[in-house]
Scaffold this motif. Sequence first.
Motif, PDB file in Angstrom:
ATOM      1  N   UNK A   1       0.393  -1.482   0.286  1.00 23.38           N
ATOM      2  CA  UNK A   1      -0.317  -0.138   0.163  1.00 23.38           C
ATOM      3  C   UNK A   1       1.240   1.437   0.209  1.00 23.38           C
ATOM      4  N   UNK A   2       0.965   2.130  -0.789  1.00 24.04           N
ATOM      5  CA  UNK A   2       1.499   3.206  -1.181  1.00 24.04           C
ATOM      6  C   UNK A   2       0.436   4.631   0.427  1.00 24.04           C
ATOM      7  N   UNK A   3       1.412   5.608  -0.455  1.00 28.09           N
ATOM      8  CA  UNK A   3       0.488   6.381   0.432  1.00 28.09           C
ATOM      9  C   UNK A   3      -0.666   7.528  -0.253  1.00 28.09           C
ATOM     10  N   UNK A   4      -1.393   8.025   1.030  1.00 31.57           N
ATOM     11  CA  UNK A   4      -3.162   8.511  -0.010  1.00 31.57           C
ATOM     12  C   UNK A   4      -2.217   9.595  -0.578  1.00 31.57           C
ATOM     13  N   UNK A   5      -2.592   9.465  -1.918  1.00 35.63           N
ATOM     14  CA  UNK A   5      -2.307  11.258  -2.868  1.00 35.63           C
ATOM     15  C   UNK A   5      -3.279  12.058  -2.257  1.00 35.63           C
ATOM     16  N   UNK A   6      -3.908  11.925  -1.578  1.00 33.99           N
ATOM     17  CA  UNK A   6      -5.405  12.689  -1.480  1.00 33.99           C
ATOM     18  C   UNK A   6      -4.928  13.299   0.096  1.00 33.99           C
ATOM     19  N   UNK A   7      -4.130  13.116   0.825  1.00 38.72           N
ATOM     20  CA  UNK A   7      -3.741  13.013   1.476  1.00 38.72           C
ATOM     21  C   UNK A   7      -2.368  14.642   1.748  1.00 38.72           C
ATOM     22  N   UNK A   8      -1.993  13.071   0.744  1.00 36.88           N
ATOM     23  CA  UNK A   8      -0.426  14.381   0.308  1.00 36.88           C
ATOM     24  C   UNK A   8      -1.268  16.089  -0.005  1.00 36.88           C
ATOM     25  N   UNK A   9      -1.714  15.903  -0.846  1.00 37.89           N
ATOM     26  CA  UNK A   9      -2.073  16.891  -1.730  1.00 37.89           C
ATOM     27  C   UNK A   9      -2.718  17.743  -0.405  1.00 37.89           C
ATOM     28  N   UNK A  10      -3.695  17.556   0.105  1.00 33.29           N
ATOM     29  CA  UNK A  10      -3.923  18.223   1.329  1.00 33.29           C
ATOM     30  C   UNK A  10      -3.499  18.829   2.164  1.00 33.29           C
TER      31      UNK A  10
END
Length: 110
Positions: A1-10
């Motif tokens: 599982x990779x990190x959440x791209x939406x969370x990273x952008x937030x």
Amino acid sequence: MGYDLDLAERLRERLAAEPGVREKRMFGGLAFLVDGHLAVSASGRGGLLVRCDAGDQDALQRDPRVGPFVMHGRPMTGWVHVDVDGSVGEADLDLWLDHGLAFARSLPPR
């Protein structure tokens, strides 16, 4: 599982104006460092890692979305893991970011 791209952008958006913050890929996630100290990270295991004062850890974990950060089977003092999804509001995200930023800024620059 990779990190959440939406969370990273937030996180990126909320931290863009913060002095001394830079991002770095670490441990399968995307970490945000303040003057060389990790403050928060979009975790490679999902969710958000927050660096915090050990004295605040129990209070933060009263939120049902927050638990200890466990590494190699051992809970890490001064870190919490937050289950974050798209329904988490900006006020909650800001609270967790404030803890991470405050702790990182309490340390001498690297």
